[in-house]
Design a protein around this motif. Structure first.
Motif, short mmCIF file in Angstrom:
data_model
loop_
_atom_site.label_atom_id
_atom_site.label_comp_id
_atom_site.label_asym_id
_atom_site.label_seq_id
_atom_site.Cartn_x
_atom_site.Cartn_y
_atom_site.Cartn_z
N ILE A 6 0.84 -1.21 0.00
CA ILE A 6 0.00 0.00 0.00
C ILE A 6 0.87 1.25 0.00
N TYR A 7 0.51 2.20 -0.88
CA TYR A 7 1.20 3.49 -0.94
C TYR A 7 0.19 4.59 -0.62
N PRO A 8 0.39 5.33 0.50
CA PRO A 8 -0.60 6.33 0.93
C PRO A 8 -0.71 7.52 -0.03
N ASP A 12 -2.02 17.68 -1.75
CA ASP A 12 -1.95 18.50 -2.94
C ASP A 12 -0.73 19.41 -2.83
N THR A 13 0.37 19.07 -3.51
CA THR A 13 1.59 19.87 -3.38
C THR A 13 2.14 20.22 -4.76
N PHE A 14 3.21 21.01 -4.73
CA PHE A 14 3.93 21.37 -5.95
C PHE A 14 4.21 20.12 -6.78
N LEU A 71 3.91 -1.47 3.70
CA LEU A 71 3.59 -0.05 3.56
C LEU A 71 4.87 0.76 3.36
N SER A 72 4.82 1.72 2.42
CA SER A 72 5.96 2.61 2.18
C SER A 72 5.46 4.05 2.19
N ALA A 73 6.28 4.99 2.62
CA ALA A 73 5.85 6.40 2.58
C ALA A 73 7.02 7.35 2.77
N MET A 74 6.81 8.59 2.29
CA MET A 74 7.71 9.71 2.60
C MET A 74 7.05 10.52 3.71
N VAL A 75 7.81 11.43 4.29
CA VAL A 75 7.28 12.24 5.39
C VAL A 75 5.99 12.98 4.97
N VAL A 76 5.97 13.43 3.73
CA VAL A 76 4.83 14.22 3.26
C VAL A 76 3.53 13.38 3.28
N GLU A 119 17.83 0.57 3.38
CA GLU A 119 17.66 0.00 2.05
C GLU A 119 17.32 -1.49 2.18
N ALA A 120 16.22 -1.88 1.56
CA ALA A 120 15.68 -3.24 1.75
C ALA A 120 16.62 -4.33 1.24
N GLU A 121 17.54 -3.98 0.35
CA GLU A 121 18.48 -4.99 -0.15
C GLU A 121 19.20 -5.67 1.01
N ILE A 122 19.39 -4.94 2.13
CA ILE A 122 20.08 -5.51 3.29
C ILE A 122 19.09 -6.01 4.33
N CYS A 182 21.25 19.09 2.90
CA CYS A 182 20.71 17.93 2.17
C CYS A 182 20.99 16.64 2.95
N ASN A 183 19.97 15.79 3.02
CA ASN A 183 20.13 14.55 3.79
C ASN A 183 20.52 13.35 2.93
N ILE A 184 20.78 13.59 1.65
CA ILE A 184 21.07 12.46 0.76
C ILE A 184 22.35 11.71 1.18
N ASP A 220 17.56 9.39 -9.67
CA ASP A 220 18.85 9.42 -8.97
C ASP A 220 19.00 10.71 -8.17
N ASP A 221 19.77 10.62 -7.10
CA ASP A 221 20.01 11.82 -6.32
C ASP A 221 20.88 12.79 -7.11
N ASN A 222 21.83 12.24 -7.85
CA ASN A 222 22.62 13.03 -8.79
C ASN A 222 23.08 12.07 -9.89
N SER A 374 7.82 19.51 7.90
CA SER A 374 6.48 19.11 7.44
C SER A 374 6.58 18.00 6.40
N GLY A 375 7.74 17.89 5.76
CA GLY A 375 7.91 16.87 4.72
C GLY A 375 7.70 17.43 3.33
N ASP A 376 7.15 18.63 3.23
CA ASP A 376 6.96 19.26 1.93
C ASP A 376 7.83 20.50 1.91
N ASN A 377 8.91 20.46 1.14
CA ASN A 377 9.85 21.58 1.24
C ASN A 377 9.46 22.78 0.39
N ALA A 378 8.26 22.76 -0.16
CA ALA A 378 7.85 23.93 -0.93
C ALA A 378 6.52 24.48 -0.40
C1 B12 Z 1 11.58 9.98 -7.06
C2 B12 Z 1 11.47 10.88 -5.86
C3 B12 Z 1 10.36 11.70 -5.81
C4 B12 Z 1 9.32 11.73 -6.91
C5 B12 Z 1 8.34 10.60 -6.93
C6 B12 Z 1 7.91 10.05 -5.61
C7 B12 Z 1 7.01 8.82 -5.70
N1 B12 Z 1 5.88 8.81 -6.31
O1 B12 Z 1 7.34 7.82 -5.12
C8 B12 Z 1 8.71 13.14 -6.72
C9 B12 Z 1 9.43 14.08 -7.67
C10 B12 Z 1 7.22 13.27 -6.94
C11 B12 Z 1 9.15 13.45 -5.29
C12 B12 Z 1 8.61 14.46 -4.58
C13 B12 Z 1 9.00 14.78 -3.31
N2 B12 Z 1 10.02 14.25 -2.62
CO1 B12 Z 1 11.03 12.78 -3.22
N3 B12 Z 1 12.36 11.64 -3.79
C14 B12 Z 1 12.45 10.91 -4.84
C15 B12 Z 1 13.80 10.19 -4.82
C16 B12 Z 1 14.77 11.01 -5.66
C17 B12 Z 1 13.79 8.76 -5.29
C18 B12 Z 1 12.73 7.88 -4.64
C19 B12 Z 1 12.80 6.52 -5.25
O2 B12 Z 1 11.97 6.15 -6.05
N4 B12 Z 1 13.84 5.77 -4.91
C20 B12 Z 1 14.08 4.44 -5.44
C21 B12 Z 1 13.46 3.40 -4.52
C22 B12 Z 1 13.90 2.03 -4.98
O3 B12 Z 1 13.96 3.65 -3.24
P1 B12 Z 1 13.01 3.84 -1.95
O4 B12 Z 1 11.69 4.30 -2.31
O5 B12 Z 1 13.76 4.55 -0.91
O6 B12 Z 1 12.85 2.29 -1.49
C23 B12 Z 1 13.92 1.56 -0.94
C24 B12 Z 1 13.93 1.59 0.59
O7 B12 Z 1 13.51 2.80 1.13
C25 B12 Z 1 13.07 0.45 0.98
N5 B12 Z 1 11.63 0.61 1.06
C26 B12 Z 1 10.83 1.56 0.57
N6 B12 Z 1 9.57 1.31 0.86
C27 B12 Z 1 9.52 0.16 1.53
C28 B12 Z 1 8.46 -0.53 2.06
C29 B12 Z 1 8.70 -1.74 2.73
C30 B12 Z 1 7.57 -2.48 3.29
C31 B12 Z 1 10.03 -2.20 2.87
C32 B12 Z 1 10.29 -3.46 3.56
C33 B12 Z 1 11.10 -1.48 2.35
C34 B12 Z 1 10.84 -0.29 1.68
O8 B12 Z 1 13.35 -0.50 -0.03
C35 B12 Z 1 13.67 0.12 -1.28
C36 B12 Z 1 14.88 -0.58 -1.85
O9 B12 Z 1 16.00 -0.37 -1.06
C37 B12 Z 1 14.14 10.24 -3.31
C38 B12 Z 1 15.60 10.18 -2.96
C39 B12 Z 1 16.04 8.75 -2.91
N7 B12 Z 1 17.22 8.51 -3.38
O10 B12 Z 1 15.33 7.86 -2.46
C40 B12 Z 1 13.45 11.51 -2.86
C41 B12 Z 1 12.86 11.55 -1.48
C42 B12 Z 1 12.12 10.26 -1.22
N8 B12 Z 1 11.92 12.65 -1.60
C43 B12 Z 1 11.88 13.41 -0.58
C44 B12 Z 1 11.12 14.60 -0.49
C45 B12 Z 1 11.34 15.44 0.75
C46 B12 Z 1 10.24 14.96 -1.49
C47 B12 Z 1 9.38 16.22 -1.53
C48 B12 Z 1 8.76 16.67 -0.26
C49 B12 Z 1 10.11 17.40 -2.13
C50 B12 Z 1 11.50 17.16 -2.55
N9 B12 Z 1 12.42 17.76 -1.91
O11 B12 Z 1 11.77 16.43 -3.47
C51 B12 Z 1 8.31 15.85 -2.56
C52 B12 Z 1 7.04 15.33 -1.85
C53 B12 Z 1 6.11 14.55 -2.69
C54 B12 Z 1 4.83 15.25 -2.96
N10 B12 Z 1 4.04 14.78 -3.87
O12 B12 Z 1 4.51 16.20 -2.38
C55 B12 Z 1 12.76 12.89 0.52
C56 B12 Z 1 11.96 12.14 1.56
C57 B12 Z 1 12.41 12.44 2.95
C58 B12 Z 1 11.53 11.67 3.91
N11 B12 Z 1 12.13 11.28 5.01
O13 B12 Z 1 10.39 11.45 3.67
C59 B12 Z 1 13.77 12.01 -0.28
C60 B12 Z 1 14.38 10.82 0.49
C61 B12 Z 1 14.87 12.96 -0.78
C62 B12 Z 1 15.62 13.66 0.31
N12 B12 Z 1 16.55 14.47 -0.03
O14 B12 Z 1 15.41 13.53 1.48
N13 B12 Z 1 10.14 12.63 -4.87
#
Ligand code: B12
Length: 491
Positions: A6-8, A12-14, A71-76, A119-122, A182-184, A220-222, A374-378
């Protein structure tokens, strides 16, 4: 075993692009790539289903089917995640949570049964092994960064592709730079970890085979963290891959130094990249020094942006106000910069201190961190006490947004950009919904909208001067509508 992923819902954001998506009849901009990746790491014989609440609903029947909810989610998505967890608890389905929200603040979720963090790979294999033995623990974390050359192709099959505007794939994690806010680097490290060309090609092939022809976002982050590998291995493979393909333009996130590397720009464009997001942050040298953004320093930033545009890359930019060095003159300077650069999509935020960053540590010591983000940086909020008077900062921030997204300045900027932009050379795919979006924009923006005069000016200007960029012009008009609506909400 039945796993319901499930993805929450996003607010309504930028970045939600909600007001733009309705023009192309899509429900979400991007898919939940984390969950799709995790799904591919689960045993093949397990049943998996995905409920992305941005495109569909969660029913009691779904919950009754599930043995576990993943369940997966970002702060927002925090509030929406709480709602999902409450429903699972009510239905008696155990919840396994992972992803950035939970990795950052799992203590705040007492109703989650298992946290599989970082990261779930580990961490996932450890959880799965314990689950098989019948003794899963509550918390799995790691401080290691996995090798992503073993990460599987995401399970795209779980998605209803038609509901999304773009698909996402990931080539690398981590960034070589170390900007203070930046927290990357804290989350993913400074040494970019990359996939192989074979992995990327396999991911693209699987999407293409499913009939996907729209955009692909390299999340990608970069993306240019490892230039050597890109030039020697990845981009040549992408150029080769693209030869017999239609559509699938790419976009990604890069640092501004891409503008210094002609060969890299040329290869990226040949590989099908049409758009890059760049952290510009501020035109102020002192503030760039303050946040350690040295890759942006000592250069003509407007010229760097134009170089990218002339190479064929549309530039989206991230901007920040509220640095310690900022004075009230920064607001006009940011507006001026954004207008001159032709960065149509400018994401402007107040400086915030994410947990885990050097900025957080510094301001915490100074007693200037007041809450979590808040999780929404804009959204115009911040979790720090800025040096500038807070009211002055808020007013200045609002002024930037109301100006740059006012129809006059916005459309002016679109034209500034279109003048500079070298159109993509790849064969694009024309979806029926995009044709319909033109008619919808004529009605919504050209007839009903407050931007109608500007809309028609852009419409005819583009047809007269840059006819090949006409679809871009219409897309920008639609984006402009979204940005304006979002910032009306924040105002
Ligand atoms: C793509 C992306 C987006 C996209 C799409 C998001 C989407 N629909 O999923 C867009 C551009 C919309 C976006 C927007 C935002 N994002 Co963004 N985004 C990313 C980014 C660059 C990649 C995410 C991704 O797909 N990664 C690839 C997948 C494979 O990785 P993952 O999701 O982390 O999953 C891994 C683990 O986390 C874990 N995992 C994940 N979920 C689950 C669930 C379970 C059950 C388990 C076991 C494991 C697990 O396993 C995966 C494999 O290792 C990340 C940075 C990053 N490198 O992750 C930031 C990031 C997720 N975003 C972030 C933020 C802050 C935002 C924004 C608020 C603004 C911004 N600064 O970018 C907005 C908010 C969204 C909104 N609508 O308002 C933050 C989140 C911080 C937090 N703690 O929540 C991140 C981490 C960047 C950062 N510098 O901090 N984002």
């Amino acid at each position: 075993m039945n796993i319901l992923m499930i993805y929450p819902e996003f607010p309504d954001t930028f970045w939600s692009f909600k007001h733009a998506l309705k023009f192309i009849r899509k429900k979400a901009s991007s898919p939940p790539l984390g969950l799709l990746t995790v799904a591919a790491m689960l045993p093949a014989e397990w049943e998996k289903r995905l409920i992305d609440l941005n495109v569909t609903h969660l029913t009691q029947k779904d919950l009754a089917w599930a043995d576990y909810v993943f369940l997966s989610a970002m702060v927002v998505q925090r509030e929406a995640a709480y709602k999902v967890i409450a429903r699972c608890k009510q239905a008696g389905v155990p919840v396994v949570a992972g992803g950035p929200l939970f990795t950052g603040e799992y203590e705040a979720f007492p109703d989650v049964d298992h946290f599989v963090l970082n990261e779930a790979e580990i961490t996932l294999p450890r959880f799965l092994a314990d689950l098989e033995r019948g003794c899963p623990e509550r918390l799995y974390t790691t401080t290691e960064f996995p090798d992503i050359r073993k990460t599987p192709v995401p399970l795209w099959e779980l998605l209803d592709l038609r509901q999304y505007a773009t698909m996402s794939i990931q080539f690398s994690r981590g960034c070589p730079y170390d900007c203070e806010f930046c927290n990357i680097t804290a989350l993913f490290g400074r040494r970019p970890r990359t996939k192989t060309a074979a992995q990327i090609v396999a991911e693209l092939d699987s999407l293409y085979a499913l009939g996907w022809r729209e955009g692909v976002f390299f999340v990608d982050d970069n993306f240019i963290g490892n230039k050597k590998q890109l030039k020697a291995e990845i981009l040549p493979a992408l150029i080769e891959w693209r030869k017999d393909k239609v559509g699938m333009p790419f976009n990604t996130e890069v640092s501004i130094n891409l503008a210094d590397d002609e060969e890299l720009m040329r290869k990226m464009v040949a590989a099908g990249f049409t758009m890059v997001f760049v952290g510009i942050e501020t035109p102020d040298e002192e503030s760039l020094a303050e946040c350690n953004k040295f890759q942006n320093r000592g250069r003509d930033l407007v010229e760097s942006v134009k170089r990218l545009q002339r190479a064929g890359l549309q530039v989206q930019g991230g901007f920040i106000v509220g640095f310690d060095n900022d004075t009230p003159s920064i607001f006009e300077r940011q507006i001026d910069f954004i207008q001159k650069s032709g960065i149509v999509s400018a994401m402007v935020g107040l400086l915030q201190a994410p947990y885990g960053t050097r900025l957080y540590q510094r301001l915490k010591k100074e007693g200037r961190v007041v809450s979590e983000m808040s999780g929404d940086n804009a959204d115009g909020s911040t979790n720090i006490i800025p040096k500038m008077n807070m009211d002055v900062l808020r007013e200045g921030y609002k002024k930037i947004l109301s100006q740059i997204y006012s129809p006059r300045l916005y459309y002016e900027r679109v034209i500034t950009f279109l003048r500079e932009y070298e159109p993509p050379k790849i064969k694009l795919h024309l979806d029926f919904e995009y044709v319909m979006a033109l008619w919808r924009s004529i009605y919504e923006l050209g007839i009903k909208g407050i931007e109608r005069v500007h809309y028609w000016q852009l419409f005819f200007w583009t047809l007269a001067h840059k006819p090949r960029l006409f679809p871009h012009a219409i897309s920008f008009a639609i984006y402009g509508y979204h940005y304006r609506r979002v910032y009306e909400l924040y105002a």
